[in-house]
Design an enzyme around this catalytic site. Structure first.
Site, mmCIF file in Angstrom:
data_model
loop_
_atom_site.group_PDB
_atom_site.id
_atom_site.type_symbol
_atom_site.label_atom_id
_atom_site.label_comp_id
_atom_site.label_asym_id
_atom_site.label_seq_id
_atom_site.Cartn_x
_atom_site.Cartn_y
_atom_site.Cartn_z
ATOM 1 N N GLU A 274 0.829 -1.197 -0.086
ATOM 2 C CA GLU A 274 0.159 0.212 -0.260
ATOM 3 C C GLU A 274 0.443 1.235 -0.026
ATOM 4 O OE1 GLU A 274 -2.638 -0.296 3.274
ATOM 5 O OE2 GLU A 274 -3.297 -2.250 2.113
ATOM 6 N N GLU B 246 -7.939 -10.809 -0.418
ATOM 7 C CA GLU B 246 -8.586 -9.883 0.562
ATOM 8 C C GLU B 246 -10.336 -10.155 0.150
ATOM 9 O OE1 GLU B 246 -7.739 -6.857 3.595
ATOM 10 O OE2 GLU B 246 -5.374 -7.716 3.327
#
Length: 417
Positions: A54, A166
């Protein structure tokens, strides 16, 4: 996501921030110790590592705010260094099976995908990056199949594999209505179809793994959103059946279309061939289609597979001689005992199927792990023989299983060196 004290002298809150050179050395030592501990405790276990996570904003710019790595280094070179060190020490400790990943969320956002490509391209070209993780926390309208495909196509030139991480679809409600659950199922289905048709193991693409976020609607990242495939009582929701159906029906359709491509028009009557080609054309359109949250990919793929199977079964050969009418008709499914048994390394397995349809014949070890696929695809009615080659497998007992329609039969065989 790294503790702030990691960047300070003495790993203490009151410590001074390290210089770029000091932080580079600390990064090196940390990565080396992590890889060493993995190697000594669980050699050969890990298949992938999220090296950098990220680092990009949704607008495609580098994340600098609140980023202690960027603050300490003063630039973005820490990303390349991290990959360089992980590659160095996975090689040094013989853990070369570990694939090195960059992972991020909102990857279906076009600007973010572009930024990730700019970040990952030089790392991939340097030989340090293997895969990109596409973190799919989605909702009822986002991401669309087309947005996912666009991002996949951007990432494909700068990695050797991709993982969907996810994965979930939030409903916006703790107790969604039946229509909302149906929309959620379609949303799961349209995206899962994108994953299946680009799967690494099938040779169709680079998606090697899809991981579901959380355990159920209660234990999940997106709380109070009924985002899972299972409710709080672990009961399967419509989305579960949509995902399972897409996997089953896409692969069945793909196998049928592969088999259909081997058929020769001159062997069949014009009228039966016309019905077959209509079903094949329709099947191709469905397989290539991007679906939406208002259309069930599961239902469309299942219908296309059934229609194509029916079209194949309805084909009539021009010559009765080709059909060999003197051949006994198979009335029931049958799975014979392999011969010879025990064997080394070759043995034959006879089986019979009474009607055309999808057939799989696979071999498993006693732990249930698949060790060989003897046949998986559309099979004609009749008697068949498959050969199993146990070269490279250890001596012991194995299971072989025939599946077709609602029929399943399992028998044991013994490989004896």
């Amino acid at each position: 996501q790294t503790p702030a004290t990691f960047f300070l002298t003495g790993y203490a809150t009151g410590g001074a921030r390290l210089s770029k050179a000091q932080m580079t050395e600390r990064m090196r030592n940390y990565i080396k110790e992590v890889i060493r501990l993995i190697h000594e405790g669980w050699p050969g276990l890990l298949s992938a590592m999220d090296v950098v996570n990220e680092a990009m904003n949704d607008n495609g710019t580098f994340r600098t705010s609140g980023n202690d790595w960027y603050t300490t280094f003063g630039d973005t070179t820490y990303v390349m260094k991290a990959f360089e060190f992980v590659r160095l020490y996975t090689t040094q400790y013989g853990e070369t099976q570990i694939k090195l990943y960059y992972n991020d969320y909102n990857t279906s956002t076009a600007t973010k995908a572009d930024g990730i490509v700019r970040l990952c391209t030089p790392i991939f070209q340097a030989g340090f990056l293997d895969g990109i993780g596409m973190q799919e926390h989605d909702n009822l309208t986002t991401s669309t199949a087309q947005a996912f495909v666009d991002t996949y196509n951007k990432f494909s030139p700068v990695c050797t594999e991709m993982s969907v991480t996810e994965f979930d679809v939030a409903t916006g409600s703790t107790s969604p209505s039946a229509p909302v659950l149906a929309t959620q199922a379609n949303q799961y289905g349209q995206l899962f179809k994108c994953f299946v048709e680009r799967s690494y193991r099938s040779g169709r693409g680079k998606i090697i793994n899809v991981s579901k976020d959380g355990l159920n609607d209660q234990y999940t990242f997106q709380t109070n959103q009924a985002s899972s495939l299972w409710d709080a009582l672990n009961q399967c929701k419509p989305a579960f059946f949509a995902v399972a159906g897409v996997g089953i029906h896409y692969n069945a359709l793909d196998s049928l279309m592969t088999y259909a491509g081997t058929l020769n028009q001159i062997e069949y009557t014009p009228s039966s061939w016309s019905g077959f080609t209509a079903a094949l054309t329709a099947a191709g359109s469905v397989r290539a289609q991007n679906f939406s949250n208002s259309v069930s990919a599961d239902t469309a793929l299942g219908t296309a597979a059934a229609n194509l199977a029916a079209g194949i079964a309805a084909l009539v050969r021009v010559s009765a001689a080709v059909d060999n009418p003197g051949t006994p008709v198979v009335q029931t499914f049958a799975l014979g005992q392999n011969y010879p048994n025990p064997f080394n390394p070759l043995t034959q397995i006879r089986y019979a199927i009474p009607s055309d349809g999808y057939v799989s014949l696979k071999v498993f070890n006693m732990l249930g792990a698949e060790v060989a696929v003897l046949y998986a695809g559309f099979g004609r009615a009749g008697d068949h023989v498959a050969t199993f080659n146990g070269t490279g497998l250890p001596s012991g007992m194995y299971l072989y299983r025939l599946m077709s329609g609602n029929f399943t039969s399992t028998k044991k065989l013994v490989l004896l060196r």
